[in-house]
Design a protein around this motif. Structure first.
Motif, short mmCIF file in Angstrom:
data_model
loop_
_atom_site.label_atom_id
_atom_site.label_comp_id
_atom_site.label_asym_id
_atom_site.label_seq_id
_atom_site.Cartn_x
_atom_site.Cartn_y
_atom_site.Cartn_z
N ASP A 117 0.83 -1.21 0.00
CA ASP A 117 0.00 0.00 0.00
C ASP A 117 0.86 1.26 0.00
O ASP A 117 0.57 2.22 -0.72
CB ASP A 117 -0.92 0.00 1.23
N ILE A 118 1.94 1.24 0.81
CA ILE A 118 2.76 2.45 0.92
C ILE A 118 3.48 2.73 -0.39
O ILE A 118 3.55 3.86 -0.85
CB ILE A 118 3.76 2.30 2.09
N LEU A 119 4.01 1.68 -0.99
CA LEU A 119 4.75 1.86 -2.24
C LEU A 119 3.85 1.73 -3.46
O LEU A 119 4.27 1.95 -4.59
CB LEU A 119 5.89 0.83 -2.34
N GLY A 120 2.63 1.30 -3.24
CA GLY A 120 1.69 1.17 -4.34
C GLY A 120 1.97 0.00 -5.26
O GLY A 120 1.46 -0.06 -6.38
N SER A 121 2.78 -0.95 -4.78
CA SER A 121 3.20 -2.03 -5.67
C SER A 121 2.04 -2.95 -6.04
O SER A 121 2.08 -3.65 -7.05
CB SER A 121 4.33 -2.83 -5.03
N ALA A 122 0.99 -2.94 -5.25
CA ALA A 122 -0.15 -3.82 -5.55
C ALA A 122 -1.11 -3.17 -6.55
O ALA A 122 -2.07 -3.79 -6.97
CB ALA A 122 -0.88 -4.17 -4.26
N PRO A 124 -3.62 0.36 -7.83
CA PRO A 124 -4.71 1.08 -7.17
C PRO A 124 -5.86 0.13 -6.81
O PRO A 124 -6.24 -0.72 -7.61
CB PRO A 124 -5.13 2.13 -8.21
N TRP A 125 -6.38 0.34 -5.64
CA TRP A 125 -7.50 -0.50 -5.13
C TRP A 125 -7.27 -1.96 -5.53
O TRP A 125 -8.03 -2.57 -6.27
CB TRP A 125 -8.85 0.01 -5.64
N SER A 126 -6.19 -2.50 -5.01
CA SER A 126 -5.73 -3.80 -5.49
C SER A 126 -6.70 -4.93 -5.14
O SER A 126 -6.68 -5.97 -5.77
CB SER A 126 -4.38 -4.13 -4.86
N GLY A 127 -7.50 -4.69 -4.13
CA GLY A 127 -8.39 -5.75 -3.70
C GLY A 127 -7.66 -6.87 -2.99
O GLY A 127 -8.19 -7.97 -2.84
N ARG A 128 -6.43 -6.57 -2.58
CA ARG A 128 -5.70 -7.64 -1.91
C ARG A 128 -6.39 -8.00 -0.61
O ARG A 128 -7.05 -7.16 0.02
CB ARG A 128 -4.23 -7.27 -1.69
N ALA A 129 -6.23 -9.26 -0.23
CA ALA A 129 -6.94 -9.78 0.94
C ALA A 129 -6.35 -9.21 2.21
O ALA A 129 -5.19 -8.79 2.24
CB ALA A 129 -6.85 -11.30 0.96
N ALA A 130 -7.15 -9.18 3.26
CA ALA A 130 -6.65 -8.76 4.56
C ALA A 130 -5.54 -9.71 4.99
O ALA A 130 -5.60 -10.92 4.71
CB ALA A 130 -7.77 -8.79 5.59
N PRO A 131 -4.51 -9.17 5.62
CA PRO A 131 -3.42 -10.05 6.06
C PRO A 131 -3.88 -10.99 7.17
O PRO A 131 -4.92 -10.74 7.80
CB PRO A 131 -2.37 -9.06 6.59
N PRO A 132 -3.13 -12.05 7.38
CA PRO A 132 -3.49 -12.93 8.50
C PRO A 132 -3.32 -12.21 9.83
O PRO A 132 -2.72 -11.13 9.88
CB PRO A 132 -2.47 -14.09 8.39
N LEU A 133 -3.85 -12.79 10.87
CA LEU A 133 -3.65 -12.21 12.20
C LEU A 133 -2.26 -12.57 12.71
O LEU A 133 -1.65 -13.56 12.25
CB LEU A 133 -4.71 -12.73 13.17
N ALA A 134 -1.78 -11.78 13.65
CA ALA A 134 -0.48 -12.09 14.25
C ALA A 134 -0.43 -13.52 14.77
O ALA A 134 0.59 -14.20 14.66
CB ALA A 134 -0.18 -11.09 15.37
#
Ligand code: NAP
Length: 312
Positions: A117-122, A124-134
């Motif tokens: 998100d910070i570098l925008g490598s994915a 715009p509005w990539s729709g990438r999934a939420a990361p796993p929990l810790a």
């Protein structure tokens, strides 16, 4: 009696320490003469150093009661055969807090995939999934001393399952503790984020080699705020090239500053930070130095003594 202290750390540090050190000594009722010039060696009771900043013959300091290091790392001192007086390293709350913050920040960066998100490598509005929990991300901490234990506990508090590895057995609440050579393979096995916080000694040099990296989960992340010598640099680059590692965040290097032509600069999957993970802070470190002077003057055991034979 007056404690004669030679501040042999780099002179640039003296303005920051002059006031806090004098106050910390005075609070303990210690009369002290502190010199920043190389004094008559026979007239020195305590030598304050900053790891490798002084490489000299300490044999003439025949009356020195202790050498007090402003740094946690002391690998450049332990090899000096003329250091025969007790040597204490630095453990102080601000240094520890800084390291906890560095480790937590960089672990979370990689755990959450923030770069996308910070570098925008994915995109715009990539729709990438939420990361796993810790709780679904396995972290291993190599080294469970003052810094490693504190950082491991902070990660546990964030919800990460943390495995720790140390030379001798440790018992740290919430951390799966392994030790000795026998526990090494198990500690690395399947780790998704590996953090190094062990000292540089003959035993830890190149500890993280190709075989060690192969034990991690595919695509693992390596975070090293300990010492550069713990890692086999070529094995690290090969693991990044093959995808066995997805990223390495490195704060420390075999040569510092990291030379301009070093391949780490050209590798986008390496983040270089300039040995800033945790700094000793004069106000809190002066309390530790003064406390050790007070202890030595009273014939009491020093805090944070280095075992020269062990190398840390
Ligand atoms: P420490 O309290 O001495 O702890 C060292 C830990 O490493 C201990 O758990 C020790 O095991 C373990 N260890 C040592 N040799 C080992 C071996 N051969 N195999 C397995 N474990 C081993 O040191 P610390 O204060 O936490 O500091 C750790 C290192 O961080 C320092 O030495 C320094 O190099 C680095 N550092 C970096 C920065 C920075 O800004 N980047 C700042 C401060 C410190 P035991 O528990 O059995 O003794």
């Amino acid at each position: 009696m007056t404690a004669r202290i030679w501040f042999a750390a780099p002179p640039a540090l003296w303005p920051e320490y002059e006031g806090p050190l004098a106050e910390a000594l005075a609070r303990r009722g210690i009369a002290a003469e502190i010199s920043t010039e190389a004094p008559d060696p026979a007239a020195v009771d305590y030598i304050v150093v900053a790891n490798g900043a002084v490489t000299r013959d300490f044999a003439p300091f025949t009356g020195a009661k202790a050498m007090l290091n402003l740094w946690a790392g002391c690998e450049k001192l332990v090899g000096n055969p003329t250091i025969t007086m007790p040597l204490a390293r630095m453990v102080e709350p601000a240094l520890t807090a800084g390291m906890v913050e560095y480790v937590a920040g960089h672990v979370l960066r990689h755990h959450l995939g923030m770069d996308a998100d910070i570098l925008g490598s994915a995109g715009p509005w990539s729709g990438r999934a939420a990361p796993p929990l810790a709780s679904e991300r396995r972290v291993t901490m190599v080294g469970l001393g003052a810094l490693g234990a504190a950082a491991a506990q902070a990660l546990v508090a964030l919800g990460f399952p943390v495995t720790g590895w140390s030379r001798s057995p440790r018992d740290i609440a919430g951390v799966r503790c392994l030790s000795g050579r026998a526990g090494f393979a198990e500690a690395l096995s399947g780790a998704e984020i590996l953090v190094l916080l062990a000292p540089f000694t003959p035993e830890t040099e190149n500890l993280i080699d190709a075989a060690a990296l192969a034990r991690l989960a595919p695509g693992a992340v390596l975070i090293n705020p300990a010492r550069g010598q713990l890692i086999d640099d070529d094995a690290l680059l090969a693991a990044l090239a093959s995808g066995q590692l997805s990223h390495a965040t490195l704060d420390v290097f075999r040569t510092e500053p990291l030379p301009a032509d070093h391949p780490f600069w050209a590798e986008p999957r390496i983040t270089v930070t300039p040995h800033l993970a945790a700094a000793t802070r004069p106000a809190t470190a002066s309390e530790v130095i003064a406390e050790n002077v007070a202890r030595a003057e009273a014939g009491a055991p020093l805090l944070h003594l280095v075992d020269l034979s062990r190398g840390y």
